[in-house]
Design a protein around this motif. Structure first.
Motif, PDB file in Angstrom:
ATOM      1  N   ASP A  73       9.755 -14.281 -12.090  1.00  0.00           N
ATOM      2  CA  ASP A  73       8.700 -13.841 -11.103  1.00  0.00           C
ATOM      3  C   ASP A  73       9.286 -12.921 -10.238  1.00  0.00           C
ATOM      4  N   ILE A  74       8.370 -11.812  -9.996  1.00  0.00           N
ATOM      5  CA  ILE A  74       8.508 -10.598  -8.901  1.00  0.00           C
ATOM      6  C   ILE A  74       8.099 -11.206  -7.742  1.00  0.00           C
ATOM      7  N   ASN A  75       8.806 -11.511  -6.857  1.00  0.00           N
ATOM      8  CA  ASN A  75       8.418 -11.863  -5.209  1.00  0.00           C
ATOM      9  C   ASN A  75       7.760 -10.978  -4.162  1.00  0.00           C
ATOM     10  N   CYS A  76       8.264  -9.766  -4.529  1.00  0.00           N
ATOM     11  CA  CYS A  76       8.195  -8.735  -3.566  1.00  0.00           C
ATOM     12  C   CYS A  76       8.023  -7.343  -4.140  1.00  0.00           C
ATOM     13  N   VAL A  77       7.320  -6.675  -3.571  1.00  0.00           N
ATOM     14  CA  VAL A  77       7.045  -4.981  -4.120  1.00  0.00           C
ATOM     15  C   VAL A  77       7.170  -4.318  -2.778  1.00  0.00           C
ATOM     16  N   LYS A  78       7.661  -3.119  -2.752  1.00  0.00           N
ATOM     17  CA  LYS A  78       7.588  -2.334  -1.575  1.00  0.00           C
ATOM     18  C   LYS A  78       7.754  -1.086  -1.892  1.00  0.00           C
ATOM     19  N   TYR A  79       6.804   0.114  -1.420  1.00  0.00           N
ATOM     20  CA  TYR A  79       6.857   1.456  -1.764  1.00  0.00           C
ATOM     21  C   TYR A  79       8.251   2.007  -1.142  1.00  0.00           C
ATOM     22  N   TYR A  80       8.844   3.089  -1.576  1.00  0.00           N
ATOM     23  CA  TYR A  80       9.703   4.038  -0.932  1.00  0.00           C
ATOM     24  C   TYR A  80       9.153   4.689  -0.001  1.00  0.00           C
ATOM     25  N   PRO A  81       9.773   5.043   1.134  1.00  0.00           N
ATOM     26  CA  PRO A  81       8.906   5.746   2.321  1.00  0.00           C
ATOM     27  C   PRO A  81       8.063   7.232   1.902  1.00  0.00           C
ATOM     28  N   SER A  82       8.521   7.733   0.510  1.00  0.00           N
ATOM     29  CA  SER A  82       7.899   9.027   0.302  1.00  0.00           C
ATOM     30  C   SER A  82       6.864   8.697  -0.664  1.00  0.00           C
ATOM     31  N   GLY A  83       6.746   7.523  -1.263  1.00  0.00           N
ATOM     32  CA  GLY A  83       5.365   7.043  -1.949  1.00  0.00           C
ATOM     33  C   GLY A  83       5.814   7.348  -3.526  1.00  0.00           C
ATOM     34  N   ASP A  84       6.677   7.842  -3.682  1.00  0.00           N
ATOM     35  CA  ASP A  84       7.121   8.376  -5.417  1.00  0.00           C
ATOM     36  C   ASP A  84       7.908   7.259  -5.847  1.00  0.00           C
ATOM     37  N   ALA A  85       8.187   6.369  -5.327  1.00  0.00           N
ATOM     38  CA  ALA A  85       8.868   5.140  -6.085  1.00  0.00           C
ATOM     39  C   ALA A  85       8.646   3.850  -5.329  1.00  0.00           C
ATOM     40  N   PHE A  86       9.152   2.730  -5.937  1.00  0.00           N
ATOM     41  CA  PHE A  86       8.945   1.442  -5.373  1.00  0.00           C
ATOM     42  C   PHE A  86       9.992   0.611  -5.794  1.00  0.00           C
ATOM     43  N   ALA A  87      10.568  -0.591  -4.831  1.00  0.00           N
ATOM     44  CA  ALA A  87      11.166  -1.537  -5.128  1.00  0.00           C
ATOM     45  C   ALA A  87      10.781  -2.982  -5.350  1.00  0.00           C
ATOM     46  N   LEU A 111       0.941  -1.044   0.031  1.00  0.00           N
ATOM     47  CA  LEU A 111      -0.136  -0.012   0.105  1.00  0.00           C
ATOM     48  C   LEU A 111       1.039   1.329  -0.097  1.00  0.00           C
ATOM     49  N   ALA A 112       0.753   2.318  -0.720  1.00  0.00           N
ATOM     50  CA  ALA A 112       1.222   3.565  -0.886  1.00  0.00           C
ATOM     51  C   ALA A 112       1.282   4.113   0.552  1.00  0.00           C
ATOM     52  N   PRO A 113       2.399   4.784   1.131  1.00  0.00           N
ATOM     53  CA  PRO A 113       2.217   5.263   2.364  1.00  0.00           C
ATOM     54  C   PRO A 113       1.295   6.646   2.386  1.00  0.00           C
ATOM     55  N   SER A 114       0.450   6.529   3.458  1.00  0.00           N
ATOM     56  CA  SER A 114      -0.901   7.387   3.537  1.00  0.00           C
ATOM     57  C   SER A 114      -0.825   8.728   3.082  1.00  0.00           C
ATOM     58  N   GLU A 115       0.439   9.414   3.159  1.00  0.00           N
ATOM     59  CA  GLU A 115       0.055  10.966   2.572  1.00  0.00           C
ATOM     60  C   GLU A 115      -0.094  11.057   0.952  1.00  0.00           C
ATOM     61  N   THR A 116       0.429   9.807   0.304  1.00  0.00           N
ATOM     62  CA  THR A 116       0.261   9.966  -1.057  1.00  0.00           C
ATOM     63  C   THR A 116      -1.057   9.595  -1.742  1.00  0.00           C
ATOM     64  N   GLY A 117      -1.975   8.895  -0.909  1.00  0.00           N
ATOM     65  CA  GLY A 117      -3.251   8.654  -1.626  1.00  0.00           C
ATOM     66  C   GLY A 117      -3.537   7.291  -1.638  1.00  0.00           C
ATOM     67  N   ASN A 118      -4.592   6.956  -2.432  1.00  0.00           N
ATOM     68  CA  ASN A 118      -5.289   5.373  -2.352  1.00  0.00           C
ATOM     69  C   ASN A 118      -4.709   4.749  -3.653  1.00  0.00           C
ATOM     70  N   THR A 119      -3.362   4.398  -3.803  1.00  0.00           N
ATOM     71  CA  THR A 119      -2.910   3.433  -4.749  1.00  0.00           C
ATOM     72  C   THR A 119      -2.087   2.274  -3.795  1.00  0.00           C
ATOM     73  N   PHE A 120      -1.895   1.235  -4.723  1.00  0.00           N
ATOM     74  CA  PHE A 120      -1.041   0.234  -4.264  1.00  0.00           C
ATOM     75  C   PHE A 120      -0.274  -0.333  -5.458  1.00  0.00           C
ATOM     76  N   ARG A 168       7.148   8.860 -10.638  1.00  0.00           N
ATOM     77  CA  ARG A 168       6.482  10.072 -11.519  1.00  0.00           C
ATOM     78  C   ARG A 168       7.142  10.377 -12.884  1.00  0.00           C
ATOM     79  N   ALA A 169       8.434   9.439 -13.007  1.00  0.00           N
ATOM     80  CA  ALA A 169       9.269   9.518 -14.147  1.00  0.00           C
ATOM     81  C   ALA A 169       8.843   8.280 -14.949  1.00  0.00           C
TER      82      ALA A 169
END
Lengths: 68, 395
Positions: B283-297, B245-254, B311-312
């Motif tokens: 296969d992608i085993n895991c996804v995780k948002y960057y703390p600012s919510g603008d990126a993920f790994a 889930l995206a960190p709460s400040e950035t809204g309703n996305t996952f 954003r890019a």
């Protein structure tokens, strides 16, 4: 039967790609600069990055006191 | 284990013509419909523009894909690690194992921290979930579930309940009681129902909604109280293995990642897939948002972890080494986002510098695959779960 599946799938794919092609993007240099500034702003409070003194970290076992 | 059943055949009256025949259960605009195969053919042929054929659609999708690559390429004026050259290198880290949590009888598959920064819930192949106090090693609650392979577990934001799911195709919520003698398994409430295993689950901002990902290729948002399906997310073409889930400040996305090698970003309200990334080769085993919510790994069986900026709209870093040949099972960021902890199937956890792209250190200790790594909510510790039946707290 497989042809109709393919058409429906292909149509969905085209619609999805249209949506994705139309989104707003920013330059990588700007995105990278923002990521870096976020890291720098929060670096001081990142315990795993800079380490905290043993007395403050609840997971680090304090050395036993030796009473002389 | 990866059994996909997208078009499950059932028999009954067709929704369109009323004749009893084998039905195709398909989704149109997120609504499930049951048509007989003839009516599906008819429906697919309607709305076909004149001249629109399979080949013309395929050509259009190829063109769009090329256009997408061009648009993304135009904005790639520099690489992340080049911009990061002026940042100071990370000093040597002093992270060591501080606690070993023993108690599970089989592989530990998932772990999640409570917001109070000291409790963790873990789930295991032995069908148990255990709530631990990580400071004292105390086991506070234990629940035995009727199925094995509990692949997903999550702590509720209030700290009063945990959600878990796995091979039973369900995700259930168990309220945690302060009364030690109470049988928690009896209070377990099934919330989510999928047609294949549940691979990941997380509460949204409150205890009231649960987001799940499943081997049936979909993600879904559920109301905990009523068990009602609020929104479903279709788009993956294979098992979905992870979501965040995206960190709460950035809204309703996952974001979700799966066996189709794609990572998709979704809008929770509309169910729409807003962005998609497909640079992994396994296969992608895991996804995780960057703390600012603008990126993920993301972590993948192709032995790489990748970093994507939203954003890019592109991949901006790949974390790999020739010496790393085992798949990565899990990733998490440190509090500032500078460090990326990645658990691998070669029993180690590698710590990567997110900005510069190099590996800073390796954490050894586990005696089998690392299945999950999670940083505590205040960033003071890392908890890792492993197939060696233990969890480790690193700080």
């Amino acid at each position: 039967m497989s042809t109709t599946n393919n058409i429906a799938q292909a149509r969905k794919l085209v619609e999805q790609l249209r949506i994705e092609a139309g989104i707003e993007r920013i330059k990588v240099s700007k995105a990278a600069a923002d990521l870096m500034s976020y890291c720098e702003q929060h670096a001081r409070s990142d315990a795993l990055l800079v380490g905290v003194p043993t007395s403050e970290n609840p997971f680090k076992d304090k050395k036993p006191c030796i009473i002389l | 284990m990866c059994d996909q059943t997208f078009l499950a055949a059932t028999f009954g009256p067709c929704d369109s013509c009323g004749k009893a025949s084998p039905l195709m259960n398909i989704y149109v605009k997120n609504e499930p419909i049951n048509y007989c195969s003839f009516c599906v053919e008819m429906m697919a042929c309607q709305g076909l523009q004149s001249g629109e054929t399979l080949t013309s659609l395929k050509k259009e999708s190829e063109n769009l894909k090329k256009k997408l690559e061009e648009e993304r390429g135009k904005l790639t004026d520099v690489e992340l690690h080049q911009v990061a050259e002026k940042v100071e290198a990370v000093a040597a880290l002093s992270i060591k194992t501080r606690r070993v949590l023993k108690g599970h009888g089989n592989k530990v598959l998932c772990v999640d921290w409570c917001k109070d920064k000291r409790r963790v819930v873990s789930s295991s192949q032995d069908g148990k979930i255990i709530v631990w106090d990580a400071f004292t090693l105390n086991k506070e609650h234990g629940v035995t579930l009727p199925c094995t392979w509990v692949m997903a577990c999550a702590y509720a934001p209030s700290g009063c309940a945990v959600a878990c799911g796995g091979l039973d195709n369900k995700c259930s919520v168990v309220p945690l009681s302060l009364d030690r003698n109470e049988n928690l398994a009896a209070k377990k409430k099934s919330v989510a129902m999928h047609t294949n295993y549940v691979s990941g689950c997380t509460f949204t901002s409150s205890d009231m909604q649960l987001l799940t990902s499943s081997g049936d290729g979909t993600c879904a948002l559920w109301d905990v109280e009523s068990g009602q399906l609020l929104q479903s997310f279709h788009g993956h073409t294979a098992d979905v293995l992870s979501l965040d889930l995206a960190p709460s400040e950035t809204g309703n996305t996952f974001v979700s990642g799966g066996c189709d090698m794609k990572a998709n970003v979704w809008d929770m309200r509309s169910g729409q897939n807003i962005q998609s990334f497909d640079s992994h080769v396994s296969d992608i085993n895991c996804v995780k948002y960057y703390p600012s919510g603008d990126a993920f790994a993301s972590a993948s069986d192709d032995a790489t972890c990748r970093f994507y900026d939203l954003r890019a709209d592109r991949e901006v870093a790949v974390y790999q080494k020739d010496s790393i040949v085992f798949g990565a099972s899990s990733v998490d960021f440190s509090l500032s986002g500078r460090l990326l902890f990645a658990g691998y199937n070669d029993y180690t956890i590698n710590v990567w510098d997110v900005l510069k792209g190099n590996r800073i250190s390796i954490l050894f200790g586990h005696e089998n695959r690392v299945s999950r790594v999670r940083v505590s909510p205040d960033g003071t510790a890392l908890c890792s779960a492993s197939w060696d039946n233990t969890l480790r707290i690193w700080a």
